[in-house]
Design a protein around this motif. Structure first.
Motif, PDB file in Angstrom:
ATOM      1  N   LEU A   3       0.818  -1.220   0.000  1.00 33.83           N
ATOM      2  CA  LEU A   3       0.000   0.000   0.000  1.00 33.83           C
ATOM      3  C   LEU A   3       0.852   1.270   0.000  1.00 33.83           C
ATOM      4  CD1 LEU A   3      -2.944  -0.844   2.423  1.00 33.83           C
ATOM      5  CD2 LEU A   3      -3.123  -0.114   0.050  1.00 33.83           C
ATOM      6  N   HIS A   4       1.972   1.269   0.715  1.00 28.81           N
ATOM      7  CA  HIS A   4       2.925   2.387   0.693  1.00 28.81           C
ATOM      8  C   HIS A   4       2.272   3.739   0.972  1.00 28.81           C
ATOM      9  CE1 HIS A   4       6.423   0.053  -0.584  1.00 28.81           C
ATOM     10  NE2 HIS A   4       5.644  -0.585  -1.445  1.00 28.81           N
ATOM     11  N   SER A   5       1.486   3.804   2.029  1.00 26.22           N
ATOM     12  CA  SER A   5       0.883   5.077   2.447  1.00 26.22           C
ATOM     13  C   SER A   5       0.183   5.778   1.282  1.00 26.22           C
ATOM     14  CB  SER A   5       1.947   6.004   3.061  1.00 26.22           C
ATOM     15  OG  SER A   5       2.536   5.419   4.203  1.00 26.22           O
ATOM     16  N   ALA A   6      -0.686   5.054   0.616  1.00 20.81           N
ATOM     17  CA  ALA A   6      -1.378   5.582  -0.580  1.00 20.81           C
ATOM     18  C   ALA A   6      -2.574   6.416  -0.147  1.00 20.81           C
ATOM     19  CB  ALA A   6      -1.813   4.433  -1.473  1.00 20.81           C
ATOM     20  N   TYR A   7      -2.310   7.615   0.357  1.00 21.10           N
ATOM     21  CA  TYR A   7      -3.351   8.401   0.998  1.00 21.10           C
ATOM     22  C   TYR A   7      -4.458   8.831   0.043  1.00 21.10           C
ATOM     23  CZ  TYR A   7      -0.210   8.509   5.017  1.00 21.10           C
ATOM     24  OH  TYR A   7       0.596   8.150   6.072  1.00 21.10           O
ATOM     25  N   ALA A   8      -4.162   9.009  -1.223  1.00 19.81           N
ATOM     26  CA  ALA A   8      -5.197   9.402  -2.177  1.00 19.81           C
ATOM     27  C   ALA A   8      -6.214   8.293  -2.399  1.00 19.81           C
ATOM     28  CB  ALA A   8      -4.566   9.796  -3.514  1.00 19.81           C
ATOM     29  N   ARG A   9      -5.858   7.048  -2.028  1.00 23.43           N
ATOM     30  CA  ARG A   9      -6.733   5.913  -2.291  1.00 23.43           C
ATOM     31  C   ARG A   9      -7.352   5.305  -1.030  1.00 23.43           C
ATOM     32  NH1 ARG A   9      -6.732   3.480  -7.277  1.00 23.43           N
ATOM     33  NH2 ARG A   9      -5.172   4.209  -8.759  1.00 23.43           N
ATOM     34  N   LEU A  10      -6.890   5.691   0.164  1.00 15.91           N
ATOM     35  CA  LEU A  10      -7.327   4.973   1.360  1.00 15.91           C
ATOM     36  C   LEU A  10      -8.832   5.035   1.579  1.00 15.91           C
ATOM     37  CD1 LEU A  10      -4.595   5.606   4.094  1.00 15.91           C
ATOM     38  CD2 LEU A  10      -4.834   3.705   2.472  1.00 15.91           C
ATOM     39  N   ALA A  11      -9.434   6.207   1.439  1.00 22.51           N
ATOM     40  CA  ALA A  11     -10.872   6.322   1.703  1.00 22.51           C
ATOM     41  C   ALA A  11     -11.702   5.576   0.656  1.00 22.51           C
ATOM     42  CB  ALA A  11     -11.278   7.789   1.795  1.00 22.51           C
ATOM     43  N   PRO A  12     -11.419   5.706  -0.652  1.00 19.17           N
ATOM     44  CA  PRO A  12     -12.148   4.879  -1.626  1.00 19.17           C
ATOM     45  C   PRO A  12     -11.897   3.390  -1.444  1.00 19.17           C
ATOM     46  CG  PRO A  12     -11.067   6.733  -2.711  1.00 19.17           C
ATOM     47  CD  PRO A  12     -10.548   6.693  -1.310  1.00 19.17           C
ATOM     48  N   LEU A  13     -10.667   3.032  -1.065  1.00 19.64           N
ATOM     49  CA  LEU A  13     -10.350   1.625  -0.846  1.00 19.64           C
ATOM     50  C   LEU A  13     -11.148   1.067   0.324  1.00 19.64           C
ATOM     51  CD1 LEU A  13      -8.670  -0.907  -1.410  1.00 19.64           C
ATOM     52  CD2 LEU A  13      -6.817   0.107  -0.058  1.00 19.64           C
ATOM     53  N   LEU A  14     -11.229   1.817   1.409  1.00 20.54           N
ATOM     54  CA  LEU A  14     -11.999   1.373   2.571  1.00 20.54           C
ATOM     55  C   LEU A  14     -13.459   1.174   2.202  1.00 20.54           C
ATOM     56  CD1 LEU A  14     -12.290   0.752   5.582  1.00 20.54           C
ATOM     57  CD2 LEU A  14     -12.479   3.228   5.993  1.00 20.54           C
TER      58      LEU A  14
ATOM     59  N   PRO B 162      -5.084  -3.329  -7.889  1.00 15.72           N
ATOM     60  CA  PRO B 162      -6.486  -3.522  -7.549  1.00 15.72           C
ATOM     61  C   PRO B 162      -6.635  -4.182  -6.179  1.00 15.72           C
ATOM     62  CG  PRO B 162      -5.735  -5.357  -8.877  1.00 15.72           C
ATOM     63  CD  PRO B 162      -4.552  -4.436  -8.712  1.00 15.72           C
ATOM     64  N   LEU B 163      -7.863  -4.305  -5.720  1.00 10.29           N
ATOM     65  CA  LEU B 163      -8.196  -5.158  -4.594  1.00 10.29           C
ATOM     66  C   LEU B 163      -8.502  -6.541  -5.153  1.00 10.29           C
ATOM     67  CD1 LEU B 163      -9.170  -5.732  -1.628  1.00 10.29           C
ATOM     68  CD2 LEU B 163     -11.429  -4.935  -2.385  1.00 10.29           C
TER      69      LEU B 163
ATOM     70  N   ALA C  25     -11.067 -12.818  -8.058  1.00  6.15           N
ATOM     71  CA  ALA C  25     -11.530 -11.695  -8.876  1.00  6.15           C
ATOM     72  C   ALA C  25     -10.781 -10.444  -8.467  1.00  6.15           C
ATOM     73  CB  ALA C  25     -13.034 -11.492  -8.703  1.00  6.15           C
ATOM     74  N   ARG C  26     -10.606  -9.528  -9.412  1.00 10.10           N
ATOM     75  CA  ARG C  26      -9.980  -8.235  -9.123  1.00 10.10           C
ATOM     76  C   ARG C  26     -11.048  -7.154  -9.107  1.00 10.10           C
ATOM     77  NH1 ARG C  26      -4.959  -8.343 -13.422  1.00 10.10           N
ATOM     78  NH2 ARG C  26      -4.388 -10.523 -13.118  1.00 10.10           N
ATOM     79  N   VAL C  27     -10.963  -6.283  -8.131  1.00 12.98           N
ATOM     80  CA  VAL C  27     -11.920  -5.193  -7.993  1.00 12.98           C
ATOM     81  C   VAL C  27     -11.171  -3.876  -8.181  1.00 12.98           C
ATOM     82  CG1 VAL C  27     -13.598  -4.074  -6.487  1.00 12.98           C
ATOM     83  CG2 VAL C  27     -13.302  -6.566  -6.400  1.00 12.98           C
ATOM     84  N   HIS C  28     -11.560  -3.111  -9.195  1.00 13.70           N
ATOM     85  CA  HIS C  28     -10.924  -1.815  -9.436  1.00 13.70           C
ATOM     86  C   HIS C  28     -11.332  -0.826  -8.353  1.00 13.70           C
ATOM     87  CE1 HIS C  28      -9.572   1.843 -11.302  1.00 13.70           C
ATOM     88  NE2 HIS C  28     -10.804   2.287 -11.441  1.00 13.70           N
ATOM     89  N   VAL C  29     -10.357  -0.076  -7.858  1.00 15.63           N
ATOM     90  CA  VAL C  29     -10.605   0.955  -6.852  1.00 15.63           C
ATOM     91  C   VAL C  29     -10.403   2.310  -7.511  1.00 15.63           C
ATOM     92  CG1 VAL C  29      -9.976   1.894  -4.606  1.00 15.63           C
ATOM     93  CG2 VAL C  29      -9.844  -0.579  -5.010  1.00 15.63           C
ATOM     94  N   ASP C  30     -11.488   3.025  -7.722  1.00 14.60           N
ATOM     95  CA  ASP C  30     -11.445   4.333  -8.375  1.00 14.60           C
ATOM     96  C   ASP C  30     -11.127   5.401  -7.327  1.00 14.60           C
ATOM     97  OD1 ASP C  30     -11.785   6.670  -9.765  1.00 14.60           O
ATOM     98  OD2 ASP C  30     -13.825   6.225 -10.450  1.00 14.60           O
ATOM     99  N   PRO C  31      -9.984   6.092  -7.454  1.00 13.90           N
ATOM    100  CA  PRO C  31      -9.660   7.121  -6.441  1.00 13.90           C
ATOM    101  C   PRO C  31     -10.665   8.267  -6.400  1.00 13.90           C
ATOM    102  CG  PRO C  31      -8.114   7.191  -8.278  1.00 13.90           C
ATOM    103  CD  PRO C  31      -8.933   5.959  -8.468  1.00 13.90           C
ATOM    104  N   ALA C  32     -11.443   8.419  -7.481  1.00 17.66           N
ATOM    105  CA  ALA C  32     -12.470   9.459  -7.502  1.00 17.66           C
ATOM    106  C   ALA C  32     -13.855   8.879  -7.237  1.00 17.66           C
ATOM    107  CB  ALA C  32     -12.472  10.176  -8.854  1.00 17.66           C
TER     108      ALA C  32
END
Length: 457
Positions: free
Chosen positions: A46-57, A258-259, A276-283
């Motif tokens: 994950l490497h502190s991917a702050y732009a993606r953490l909230a959409p990923l959660l 992806p997740l 399966a792979r789930v795309h995580v859209d940062p937006a």
């Protein structure tokens, strides 16, 4: 935690204290299998991917709640990133907020990677803090100061049936934080696996191997894995899955994309694991509380220099296309024919629009000298044949470390000048597949500044 998607903290803590692989050697099973169905959500690097953490959660929450099957969350190392200045300044407060939120969704297991001590002066501090949240920590790393394991290398968790987990790390010590290297003793992954992994599949549940050893080591280990095992790989930032009989070997990318989700059905004897792979859209949809915390933390921590716009990117690029774009920039900057960029020097792909210094540092993670070499047309063709491994390649063609190269079809001539980073030049066997290249430093050029100048131009 509540409902069938989670188990109690008491059960989690019992597992984290090192419950053995019951049933693998004829011992009593932890619990009789019930329906034998579950979901396993998998991430690494994950490497502190702050732009993606909230959409990923939010994405993970929706996957967990999609049906009533018990869920398990696996994190295969490298949660943190020293190169993220906000992570440095806050001690990874956003990473820890994300981890705490995950523990409210399902049991969480962390297998230690080489970056999990990036924000502390002792790996034990990361282990202790994770355990305090109820996270099961696995590793085969030994504390060289005491000769004792840094954490248990195995645990058994109950998801209605026993899930037996084993974790191992990379022994490439030069990829760990420099200050803690003297405290670490990491065994050779293949030798350790041969001595410690079970030789047969459990008859009472599922075996999961979490490896942050990297793909070359995993390729040595996979032939010995019992059929029907779920193997999660990390360290190389790859995104693919590979079938080996009923075994599934999964790499789940980096920076939260992806997740990967494994659906487990032990009643399906032919294919008990489906991935399966789930795309995580940062937006895309984001957890509101974490999104607000991320926004407030970035606003409070980033300086004007770090929020300054350094380039405008016309359209978002995938990680692979970003790699080829920056390789081409390196070639132009050095007056070379072809540029090569190591795949894990890049964190995430270039986003569309204004690119701030902070966002740029998440794309080009490391600095260094630029190195050039002269090669024949035949040697260049050989190097290009193993470059750009971001496509859908069979396992046999994957090398773990690789370079993005551009242009991919240079004009025909007898000899070529290539340019790369000093990291790749010093490790040319892994990145280029050969050790006969003679590199010299390009005077006056540094990797990060040269690429930033090229993007700005």
């Amino acid at each position: 935690m509540n409902g069938s998607n989670a188990m109690s903290r008491r059960t989690l803590l019992a597992a984290s204290m090192g419950v053995g692989l019951a049933g693998l050697a004829g011992g009593p099973a932890l619990a009789a299998p019930s329906r034998g169905r579950a979901k396993v959500l998998m991430l690494s690097d994950l490497h502190s991917a702050y732009a993606r953490l909230a959409p990923l959660l939010e994405t993970m929450r929706r996957v967990v709640r999609r049906d009533r099957a018990p869920s398990l969350i696996l994190l295969d190392g490298d949660l943190f990133e020293h190169g993220n200045v906000v992570a440095q300044r806050t001690g990874g407060s956003l990473d820890w907020a994300f981890l705490e939120a995950l523990t409210q969704l399902a049991p969480v297991v962390l297998n230690l990677g080489n970056h999990d001590a990036d924000l502390v002066d002792d790996q034990a501090k990361t282990i202790d803090r994770a355990r305090a949240l109820g996270i099961t920590v696995l590793s085969n790393i030994v504390d060289a100061r005491t000769g004792r394991p840094a954490a248990a290398s195995r645990a058994t968790l109950d998801l209605g049936f026993p899930v037996h987990l084993v974790g191992l790390a990379t022994n490439s010590l030069d990829t760990y934080p420099k200050d803690i290297r003297p405290t670490l003793s990491v065994p050779d992954p293949a030798a350790w696996a041969a001595a410690n992994l079970p030789k047969t599949a459990p008859d009472d549940g599922l075996l999961i191997v979490m490896s942050h050893a990297g793909l070359p080591a995993d390729k040595l280990i996979l032939p010995t894995i019992p059929d029907g095992t779920l193997v999660l790989g990390g360290h190389d930032h790859l995104a693919f899955d590979h079938a080996q009989g009923r075994t599934r070997y999964v790499h789940t990318g980096a920076w939260g994309e992806p997740l990967s989700v494994a659906t487990i059905d032990l009643a399906d004897k032919a294919a008990p694991i489906r991935v399966a792979r789930v795309h995580v859209d940062p937006a895309g949809p984001a957890d509101p509380a974490l999104a607000a915390l991320v926004a407030a933390t970035l606003k409070a921590q980033l300086t004007p220099a770090e929020t300054a716009v350094v380039a405008r990117i016309p359209k978002a690029l995938s990680l692979g296309d970003t790699g080829r774009a920056v390789a081409a920039i390196m070639a132009r900057a050095a007056g070379a024919d072809v540029g090569f960029m190591g795949h894990t020097t890049l964190g995430t792909g270039l986003p569309a629009g204004d690119l701030t210094q902070y966002a740029y540092d998440a794309v080009v993670r490391f600095d260094g000298a630029m190195m050039r070499a002269e090669v024949s047309a035949q040697v260049l063709a050989d190097i290009l044949s193993r470059a750009n491994q971001d496509g859908d390649l069979p396992l046999a063609r994957r090398t773990g470390d690789f370079v993005y190269g551009a242009p991919t079809r240079p004009a025909a001539k007898g000899r070529y000048v290539i340019v790369t980073t000093d990291w790749c030049a010093k490790r040319q066997k892994g990145y280029f597949g050969r050790d006969d290249l003679v590199f010299t430093e390009v005077p006056g050029l540094r990797v990060k500044q040269a690429i930033k100048d090229g993007l700005h131009g």
